[in-house]
Scaffold this active site. Structure first.
Site, PDB file in Angstrom:
ATOM      1  N   ASP A   1       0.858  -1.187   0.000  1.00 53.67           N
ATOM      2  CA  ASP A   1       0.000   0.000   0.000  1.00 53.67           C
ATOM      3  C   ASP A   1       0.894   1.237   0.000  1.00 53.67           C
ATOM      4  OD1 ASP A   1      -2.184   1.970   0.644  1.00 53.67           O
ATOM      5  OD2 ASP A   1      -3.291   0.122   1.011  1.00 53.67           O
TER       6      ASP A   1
ATOM      7  N   THR B   1      -5.156   6.038  -0.016  1.00 53.22           N
ATOM      8  CA  THR B   1      -6.484   5.985   0.617  1.00 53.22           C
ATOM      9  C   THR B   1      -6.480   5.071   1.840  1.00 53.22           C
ATOM     10  OG1 THR B   1      -7.199   4.176  -0.839  1.00 53.22           O
ATOM     11  CG2 THR B   1      -7.684   6.418  -1.567  1.00 53.22           C
TER      12      THR B   1
ATOM     13  N   ASP C   1       4.229   1.787  -4.305  1.00 51.64           N
ATOM     14  CA  ASP C   1       3.212   2.382  -5.160  1.00 51.64           C
ATOM     15  C   ASP C   1       3.105   1.551  -6.429  1.00 51.64           C
ATOM     16  OD1 ASP C   1       1.730   4.045  -6.930  1.00 51.64           O
ATOM     17  OD2 ASP C   1       2.413   5.833  -5.872  1.00 51.64           O
TER      18      ASP C   1
ATOM     19  N   THR D   1      -3.126   5.019 -11.624  1.00 53.97           N
ATOM     20  CA  THR D   1      -3.300   3.991 -10.598  1.00 53.97           C
ATOM     21  C   THR D   1      -4.143   2.825 -11.092  1.00 53.97           C
ATOM     22  OG1 THR D   1      -3.059   5.540  -8.760  1.00 53.97           O
ATOM     23  CG2 THR D   1      -4.281   3.510  -8.312  1.00 53.97           C
TER      24      THR D   1
ATOM     25  N   SER E   1     -18.900  -2.961 -10.506  1.00 61.37           N
ATOM     26  CA  SER E   1     -20.170  -3.009 -11.248  1.00 61.37           C
ATOM     27  C   SER E   1     -20.402  -1.736 -12.048  1.00 61.37           C
ATOM     28  CB  SER E   1     -21.329  -3.222 -10.272  1.00 61.37           C
ATOM     29  OG  SER E   1     -21.401  -2.161  -9.330  1.00 61.37           O
TER      30      SER E   1
ATOM     31  N   TYR F   1     -13.564   6.459 -14.153  1.00 61.36           N
ATOM     32  CA  TYR F   1     -13.294   5.364 -13.206  1.00 61.36           C
ATOM     33  C   TYR F   1     -13.854   4.047 -13.725  1.00 61.36           C
ATOM     34  CZ  TYR F   1     -13.695   2.323  -9.151  1.00 61.36           C
ATOM     35  OH  TYR F   1     -13.634   1.237  -8.315  1.00 61.36           O
TER      36      TYR F   1
ATOM     37  N   LYS G   1     -11.648   0.727 -14.697  1.00 56.47           N
ATOM     38  CA  LYS G   1     -11.839  -0.592 -14.097  1.00 56.47           C
ATOM     39  C   LYS G   1     -12.126  -1.640 -15.183  1.00 56.47           C
ATOM     40  CE  LYS G   1     -11.600  -1.478 -10.360  1.00 56.47           C
ATOM     41  NZ  LYS G   1     -10.392  -1.858  -9.584  1.00 56.47           N
TER      42      LYS G   1
ATOM     43  N   ARG H   1     -29.443   0.863  -5.313  1.00 55.10           N
ATOM     44  CA  ARG H   1     -28.118   0.258  -5.277  1.00 55.10           C
ATOM     45  C   ARG H   1     -28.211  -1.134  -4.657  1.00 55.10           C
ATOM     46  NH1 ARG H   1     -27.501   3.612  -8.314  1.00 55.10           N
ATOM     47  NH2 ARG H   1     -26.004   5.337  -8.409  1.00 55.10           N
TER      48      ARG H   1
ATOM     49  N   ARG I   1     -25.613  13.729  -9.276  1.00 54.90           N
ATOM     50  CA  ARG I   1     -24.208  13.780  -9.656  1.00 54.90           C
ATOM     51  C   ARG I   1     -24.005  13.216 -11.050  1.00 54.90           C
ATOM     52  NH1 ARG I   1     -21.875  11.732  -3.926  1.00 54.90           N
ATOM     53  NH2 ARG I   1     -22.894   9.845  -4.629  1.00 54.90           N
TER      54      ARG I   1
END
Length: 309
Positions: free
Chosen positions: A42, A46, A62, A101, A127, A150, A154, A218, A271
């Site tokens: 790590d 975060t 990293d 990342t 998902s 994002y 993924k 959700r 959003r």
């Protein structure tokens, strides 16, 4: 001796990237408890130092820097690639930073695993790759439709994992998580899960902020169920690059979540880049992994209200 009994023998070395983070730290704890030798990576982007299990070997590195992580793959049987920058608004504001990342870091992990002859890599997918779909529930055969950087990042990560299986014969499998929540979930930053944001607002005596009309739904999945899916994925028979949904198969509106947590509410603008609904088809998870979720949303939230996040 069967493959499963060999791979679950005491002392097997496994590696968790993002091992100081929300999901990764819970996974490290469970692997240690199962008698595995665990190594965690790590960079604390975060994650938190206090989440690192003292029984695990820890490497501060990293994943964006290949040279800093390569040696950590020595002697490793299974890699759980959990490290990511899971922030949709951050990915919209800083797509290059999150790409480094979520995509370059993932590629570095796959290359290191290939070069050090790691047996299997379990990739933490999302998902969010589904985006908006015409039908529910969401099933793995649907064509992905990412709505934000994002989600796209993924999806690229899981495609790389699939490609490494096809090109190099590496055993890989992607677990597409649905709305993971539970103890240690982040409640700071530009984007946090609604459950975490509501719990923090309640603790601080503020109104619970609902984005949009609150009728978006959700499929929330408790972190302990996600951990159990990862452990099952270590030795399932099929690790051919496929993606598997990890969700309860039940969804709930944001308004209902707010009512369960309690307190006054206030509505804000919806959003950008958010999916309207998520609902997992978990058929493949049951068939391939033998996985079924155990924690209901009611029990999960009650536990958080009792213990704190």
């Amino acid at each position: 001796m069967s493959t499963k009994s060999q791979s679950q023998a005491p002392g097997r070395l496994v590696l968790v990237t993002g091992g100081a983070g929300f999901i990764g730290s819970h996974l490290v704890d469970a692997l240690v408890a199962a008698g595995m030798r665990v190594r965690a990576i790590d960079n604390f982007a975060t994650g938190r130092r206090e989440y690192v299990n003292r029984a695990a070997e820890f490497v501060e590195a990293d994943i964006r820097d290949a040279a800093s992580i390569n040696d950590a793959f020595d002697g490793v049987d299974t890699v759980f690639h959990v490290a990511a920058l899971p922030r949709i608004p951050l990915s919209i504001a800083k797509p290059v930073e999150t790409h480094m990342t979520n995509v370059v870091g993932t590629l570095n992990v796959l290359i290191a695993a290939r070069d050090r002859k790691v047996r299997r890599l379990v990739y933490s997918g999302s998902s969010s790759v589904y985006g908006e779909q015409a039908k529910m529930p969401l099933v793995e055969t649907m064509t992905p439709n990412p709505l934000n950087p994002y989600a796209l990042q993924k999806y690229v990560g899981e495609q790389y994992a699939r490609m490494f299986h096809r090109l190099f014969g590496m055993q890989t499998i992607t677990l597409r998580y649905f709305g993971v929540y539970g103890p240690r979930m982040p409640d700071e930053g530009s984007y946090v899960l609604a459950i975490a944001a509501f719990l923090k607002a309640r603790r601080e005596g503020r109104a619970l902020e609902i984005h949009g009309d609150g009728e978006q739904t959700r499929d929330f999945t408790h972190v302990s169920d996600v951990v159990s899916a990862n452990i099952l994925a270590m030795d399932c028979e099929l690790a051919d690059g496929r993606a598997i949904n990890i969700g309860r198969g039940e969804n709930v509106s944001v308004n209902r979540i707010a009512a369960m947590i309690g307190g006054p509410t206030v509505h804000r603008a919806a959003r950008a880049g958010d999916m309207r609904d998520t609902l997992a088809d978990r058929t493949q998870a049951e068939r391939v992994l033998g996985w079924r979720p155990r924690v209901s949303i009611e029990d999960g939230i009650a536990d958080l209200l009792f213990q704190g996040p």
